[in-house]
Design a protein around this motif. Sequence first.
Motif, mmCIF file in Angstrom:
data_model
loop_
_atom_site.group_PDB
_atom_site.id
_atom_site.type_symbol
_atom_site.label_atom_id
_atom_site.label_comp_id
_atom_site.label_asym_id
_atom_site.label_seq_id
_atom_site.Cartn_x
_atom_site.Cartn_y
_atom_site.Cartn_z
ATOM 1 N N MET A 130 36.820 33.456 58.158
ATOM 2 C CA MET A 130 35.344 33.092 58.642
ATOM 3 C C MET A 130 35.319 32.008 59.482
ATOM 4 N N VAL A 131 35.898 30.768 58.785
ATOM 5 C CA VAL A 131 35.853 29.411 59.255
ATOM 6 C C VAL A 131 36.649 29.392 60.641
ATOM 7 N N MET A 132 37.652 30.106 60.911
ATOM 8 C CA MET A 132 38.316 29.785 62.173
ATOM 9 C C MET A 132 37.694 30.794 63.455
ATOM 10 N N PRO A 133 37.232 31.808 63.267
ATOM 11 C CA PRO A 133 36.425 32.301 64.299
ATOM 12 C C PRO A 133 35.057 31.517 64.664
ATOM 13 N N LEU A 134 34.485 31.164 63.749
ATOM 14 C CA LEU A 134 33.271 30.093 63.940
ATOM 15 C C LEU A 134 33.533 28.823 64.616
ATOM 16 N N PHE A 135 34.756 28.234 64.047
ATOM 17 C CA PHE A 135 35.177 26.972 64.656
ATOM 18 C C PHE A 135 35.629 27.270 66.169
ATOM 19 N N ALA A 136 36.457 28.305 66.461
ATOM 20 C CA ALA A 136 36.637 28.644 67.955
ATOM 21 C C ALA A 136 35.535 28.660 68.884
ATOM 22 N N VAL A 137 34.326 29.274 68.260
ATOM 23 C CA VAL A 137 33.188 29.545 69.055
ATOM 24 C C VAL A 137 32.200 28.005 69.251
ATOM 25 N N MET A 138 32.276 27.653 68.147
ATOM 26 C CA MET A 138 31.593 26.304 68.083
ATOM 27 C C MET A 138 32.296 25.106 68.986
ATOM 28 N N ARG A 139 33.552 25.289 68.907
ATOM 29 C CA ARG A 139 34.248 24.063 69.925
ATOM 30 C C ARG A 139 33.861 24.330 71.291
ATOM 31 N N TYR A 148 29.943 28.288 57.828
ATOM 32 C CA TYR A 148 29.002 27.854 58.901
ATOM 33 C C TYR A 148 28.961 26.326 59.032
ATOM 34 N N PRO A 149 28.381 25.690 57.690
ATOM 35 C CA PRO A 149 28.286 24.125 58.018
ATOM 36 C C PRO A 149 29.659 23.618 57.910
ATOM 37 N N TYR A 150 30.713 24.053 57.211
ATOM 38 C CA TYR A 150 32.063 23.684 57.462
ATOM 39 C C TYR A 150 32.535 23.695 58.938
ATOM 40 N N ALA A 168 33.750 16.586 64.112
ATOM 41 C CA ALA A 168 34.418 15.509 63.744
ATOM 42 C C ALA A 168 35.409 14.947 64.882
ATOM 43 N N GLY A 169 35.866 13.716 64.534
ATOM 44 C CA GLY A 169 36.828 13.416 65.023
ATOM 45 C C GLY A 169 38.492 13.886 65.070
ATOM 46 N N ARG A 176 39.041 16.119 61.730
ATOM 47 C CA ARG A 176 39.139 17.623 62.143
ATOM 48 C C ARG A 176 40.479 18.065 61.720
ATOM 49 N N LEU A 177 41.490 17.390 61.930
ATOM 50 C CA LEU A 177 42.936 17.993 61.287
ATOM 51 C C LEU A 177 42.886 18.035 59.779
#
Length: 292
Positions: free
Chosen positions: A171-180, A92-94, A101-102, A106-107
Motif C-alpha cells: 500500500m505504501v509504495m504505490p501511494l508514494f509513487a503517486v504522491m511524489r 496514507y500519512p506514512y 521528507a528530505g 526519506r531513505l
Amino acid sequence: MSNSNTKPDGAARLGWAGVRRHPLLLVLPALVLLILIMAVPLITIIARSFIDPVPGLGNYSWFFSHKLNLIVLWRTFVISFWVTISCVLVAYPYAFAMSVAGPRLRLILVLCVLVPFWVSGVVRTLAWVIILQDTGVINQFVIWLGFDKLSLIRTQLGVTIGMTQVLLPFMVMPLFAVMRGIDLRLIEAAKSLGSHPVKAFFQVYLPLSLPGVFAGATIVFILALGFYITPLLLGGPSSTMLSTLVQQQVMSLLNWGRGGAMGVILLVATFGFLALASPFMRRKYDISGGSK
C-alpha cells in the motif's frame, strides 16, 4: 575468408529484421514460461474441479449447499476489506511523510517499510503471536493502565492486525509513487487564495492522490483474499478464511475436486469485485474534488 565473415553478419541482419517485423518474438520465451508456470496449473485445477471425483457440477453443488462454506467465503471478503481499510489509514500519512521528507529521512522511511518486507512472513506472523497473546506486550500495557486484558489472539482483530503489517508495503509504495508526482505548490496556491489548509488538502491533494489509493487498495485486497499463514497462526474458528478450507480439502482429505472448486469460486468472486471496482479506478479526479 571474406565470404565466411559476411555470412554471419548477413544472417544476423536477417534475424534482427525478422524480429523487428514480429516483435512478439522478443517476449515469446517469457510468454512460454508464464504459460507453464501459471496457465497450466490454473487450467488443471479448474478441470479437476469439474471431473474429480466424478464429472459434473457436484463439487460446486456441495460448496453452495453447505452454509459453512458460504459463511467462510463472506468472512474472507470481510477480513480482506478491513485489512485494506487499515492499510490505507496507516499507509496514507506514512507515504505522505515520505514524499515531503528530505533525502536522508526519506531513505530511512523507505528502509523501515522494505526491511520487514524482506523478512519471512512466517517469522513476522510468529512475532505477532508473541505480541498479541494474553501475556504479550500489548495486554501487559493494558493491564498496567488498569483495564482488563484484550482478546487479540485467535480473533478477527488479531488476524487483521497481522495481515495489515504484512501487506503494508504493497500500500505504501504505490501511494508514494503517486504522491511524489504531486506538486505541493498547488496546496500553497490554494492557501494563498484564502482556503483553509485542511480544506485545501481535501480539495486539492487528496483527489490527486486517489489513483495511488485505488492501486494500492486493489493489490492489498486481492493479496489478502488468498492469505493462509497469518490467519492460520493468528486466527481461530471464528476467523477461518477460505484458504484454510482449501488446504484442508487438498492436503488433509486429498479431495482436489472440492479444493479446486473453492479456488475457482474465490477467483470468480475476485474478478467480480474487480469488475465492480474498475469504474472507480478509471475515474479521473480534478483538483476541485469532483470526478469526471
